[in-house]
Design a protein around this motif. Structure first.
Motif, mmCIF file in Angstrom:
data_model
loop_
_atom_site.group_PDB
_atom_site.id
_atom_site.type_symbol
_atom_site.label_atom_id
_atom_site.label_comp_id
_atom_site.label_asym_id
_atom_site.label_seq_id
_atom_site.Cartn_x
_atom_site.Cartn_y
_atom_site.Cartn_z
ATOM 1 N N THR A 60 0.854 -1.191 0.000
ATOM 2 C CA THR A 60 0.000 0.000 0.000
ATOM 3 C C THR A 60 0.887 1.236 0.000
ATOM 4 O OG1 THR A 60 -1.766 -1.129 1.225
ATOM 5 C CG2 THR A 60 -1.801 1.276 1.215
ATOM 6 N N TYR A 87 -3.019 0.465 -4.118
ATOM 7 C CA TYR A 87 -2.479 -0.850 -3.819
ATOM 8 C C TYR A 87 -1.698 -1.282 -5.051
ATOM 9 C CZ TYR A 87 -6.701 -0.328 -0.957
ATOM 10 O OH TYR A 87 -7.694 0.166 -0.143
ATOM 11 N N ALA A 94 -5.866 -4.796 -1.578
ATOM 12 C CA ALA A 94 -6.620 -5.792 -2.326
ATOM 13 C C ALA A 94 -5.804 -7.074 -2.429
ATOM 14 C CB ALA A 94 -6.941 -5.256 -3.720
ATOM 15 N N ALA A 98 -3.104 -9.889 7.434
ATOM 16 C CA ALA A 98 -3.347 -8.444 7.470
ATOM 17 C C ALA A 98 -2.904 -7.791 8.772
ATOM 18 C CB ALA A 98 -4.830 -8.150 7.220
ATOM 19 N N LYS A 155 -11.308 -6.054 9.387
ATOM 20 C CA LYS A 155 -12.038 -5.010 8.661
ATOM 21 C C LYS A 155 -12.514 -3.915 9.609
ATOM 22 C CE LYS A 155 -13.671 -8.178 5.058
ATOM 23 N NZ LYS A 155 -14.847 -8.839 4.427
ATOM 24 N N TYR A 208 -9.247 -7.499 3.497
ATOM 25 C CA TYR A 208 -9.531 -6.373 2.601
ATOM 26 C C TYR A 208 -11.042 -6.239 2.433
ATOM 27 C CZ TYR A 208 -10.077 -3.974 -1.913
ATOM 28 O OH TYR A 208 -10.463 -3.124 -2.927
ATOM 29 N N ASP A 265 -9.440 -1.865 10.516
ATOM 30 C CA ASP A 265 -9.057 -1.010 9.394
ATOM 31 C C ASP A 265 -10.002 0.184 9.287
ATOM 32 O OD1 ASP A 265 -7.490 -0.299 7.219
ATOM 33 O OD2 ASP A 265 -8.552 -1.575 5.792
#
Length: 549
Positions: A302, A517, A358, A455, A500, A363, A503
């Motif tokens: 990212t 990304y 992604a 993640a 999620k 994501y 994030d």
């Protein structure tokens, strides 16, 4: 400088279309007769072949060729067995048990009896992991275990084929983090014999072994004839006989050599030539189609702009970026689609769905959070922040390396269009990293590339208990930290949903501006097949085949 780039691009093109240029290179017939894979390290320098120091991409590539880890990440981001056949975690989440293969041998080395590589056992795993956290070794990968594993005997060989790792607190991404080249398995007798010089006398269990290293010039790796891995027909890997690695310190020259047929593979493309080679949608231009192959793939990277958010810092004491509404306004004022299209030739995905990229589990595909291009919303947020049309805002300085100055100047123009004054300062990359690490950079260009296929590696950027790196923005949110801790001992699917939420929580406070990304851009000669890479850009040459043409 611009004219020199244009001239070089023209020369590159002439070399490509000229048959005499091809004949002046190494004989094509000779290369086709060789079962050798040719690649280049455009950093120019490979600092070490000791996996305990595999901190940079090319060092990771070398480690992946020479060594194995307990588990690997495949091209679909799945964890797959390697030296470990299987693994499990106890209900507490504190003890991981790995069951090892019984048919793996180290490369031959004089330190073994009769010079023959001996069988790898659980003791080698214990030694390798203890070595990683040994202060005398000073590995750059010590962070993997420091603060995570038990203080006394964190690694235990239950028997020759069973090893346990004991943690202080649950950490479900542990198997993923063990796929990093840092966690490669090495033999005690060879590593201790060479000490610091193990860097240039590597010995592992991997598909290739070192034959010759002329530092800064050439590295030759030969096929490991007793490599343990086989294909689905029972044939022993790897297929190729050798890997020839050059160290030309220029991405432009590297691609020039590729077009001449001197290299089989190139990772990425020098920015000077993107318009020559690629269309605006990121495909090969017609004149290059069929000449060589281009593969685009998920790259867990990212690219972003970060804010220093520590309100107690004198660096931002009088700055408007302390105001979350201003940071949100900046996010809405930037057209990420244009950045990807015009500055990246379509390579990349606009980062409108948070910080987790992604392709990574966690994501968000729904678009529930994140920032899209909306200048009207940006202006409205500035008004709510007490800066109607930017009135009263003092200039905000953004730091960037030179190779990003075109994108950052575009960003500055867009921000100024909604009334946000920006000063662009171009500085050397190493100085920028120092300023970020010392929390002296108010607004800065940065990137975060996944270290492992979970993640959590992105969410740790927002963990207030983390230093800089990874928490360059000094983001501090108690609710985030609590939810982060909760996520560390939950099953995968539940954890990904928590990711999620984490994030979304962080992005709502706008400690940074996700731009795009990234995507992998791999060029290979037509004669090459079977080459793969995972989304961390770790290339795998075990199944490469070279066809005569």
């Amino acid at each position: 400088m611009y004219n020199r780039v244009k001239i070089f691009a023209a020369l590159l093109w002439l070399c490509f279309i000229s048959s005499s240029a091809f004949q002046s290179c190494r004989s094509a017939q000779k290369q086709q007769a060789e079962n050798i894979f040719y690649l280049n390290l455009s950093s120019g320098v490979l600092e070490s072949m000791d996996p305990a120091f595999a901190k940079a991409l090319y060092m990771m590539w070398a480690s992946h060729m020479l060594y194995n880890t307990l588990v690997e990440t495949d091209s679909n981001l799945h964890l797959v067995p390697s030296l470990a056949k299987s693994w499990e975690v106890d209900p507490s989440g504190l003890v991981y048990t790995f069951y090892l293969r019984n048919d793996v041998y180290f490369h031959n080395a004089p330190q073994f009896p009769s010079g023959k590589g001996r069988k790898m056992t659980a003791d080698d795993v214990v030694y390798s992991f203890n070595r990683l956290i040994d202060p005398k070794v000073a590995s750059t990968g010590a962070w993997i275990f420091n603060g995570r594993v038990a203080g006394q005997e964190p690694f235990v060989a239950v028997n020759d084929t069973t090893v346990q790792i004991k943690l202080i607190a649950p950490f479900r991404p542990l198997p993923a983090i063990l796929s990093m080249p840092y966690c490669s398995i090495v033999p005690r007798e060879v590593a201790e014999h060479w000490g610091k010089d193990f860097r240039s006398h590597p010995c592992g269990t991997g598909p290739f072994q070192l034959k010759h290293w002329d530092e800064g010039n050439i590295i030759i790796l030969h096929k490991n004839p007793q490599y343990w891995e086989k294909d689905n027909t029972g044939k022993r890997l790897p297929y190729i006989d050798a890997v020839h690695i050059s160290c030309v310190d220029s991405k432009a020259t590297e691609f020039f050599l590729f077009l001449q047929g001197k290299l089989d593979f190139v990772n990425g493309l020098d920015g000077s030539f993107k318009d020559l080679i690629l269309s605006k949608n990121g495909e090969l231009k017609n004149e290059f189609k069929g000449k060589f192959k281009l593969r685009k793939g998920t790259y867990l990277d990212t690219e972003y702009l970060g804010f220093l958010t520590d309100s107690t810092s004198p660096v931002i004491k009088t700055s408007s970026i302390k105001n979350v509404l201003v940071r949100q306004a900046i996010n809405y004022a930037i057209d990420r689609e244009k950045i990807v299209t015009y500055f990246r030739n379509g390579i990349g995905i606009p980062a409108t769905s948070g910080f987790i990229p992604a392709g990574m589990p966690g994501y968000d595909t729904s678009g529930r959070y994140g920032y899209t291009y909306d200048p009207a919303k940006s202006i409205d947020l500035l008004k709510k922040a007490g800066f109607p049309n930017g009135k009263g805002l003092t200039p905000i300085k953004i730091l960037t390396p030179d190779n990003w100055s075109d994108v950052i100047n575009f960003v500055a123009t867009q921000l100024q269009e909604v009334g946000i004054p920006i000063q662009v300062e171009v500085i050397q990359p190493n100085i920028l990293k120092q300023e970020m690490s010392r929390s002296q950079a108010m607004f800065f260009r940065a990137q975060w590339i996944a270290d492992y296929p979970d993640a959590e590696t992105y969410l740790t950027v927002f963990n207030s208990r983390m230093p800089a790196p990874p928490n360059y923005t000094r983001f501090n949110n108690a609710a985030f930290d609590r939810l982060y801790d909760e996520s560390m001992n939950t099953p995968d699917t539940t954890r990904w949903e928590l990711y999620k939420k984490l994030d979304s929580l962080a992005i709502s406070q706008a400690p940074l501006v996700p731009l795009y990304y990234d995507q992998l851009l791999h060029f290979t000669q037509n004669r090459i097949s079977g080459m793969t890479a995972n989304p961390m850009n770790l290339i795998d040459l075990k199944r490469v085949k070279i066809s005569p043409q």
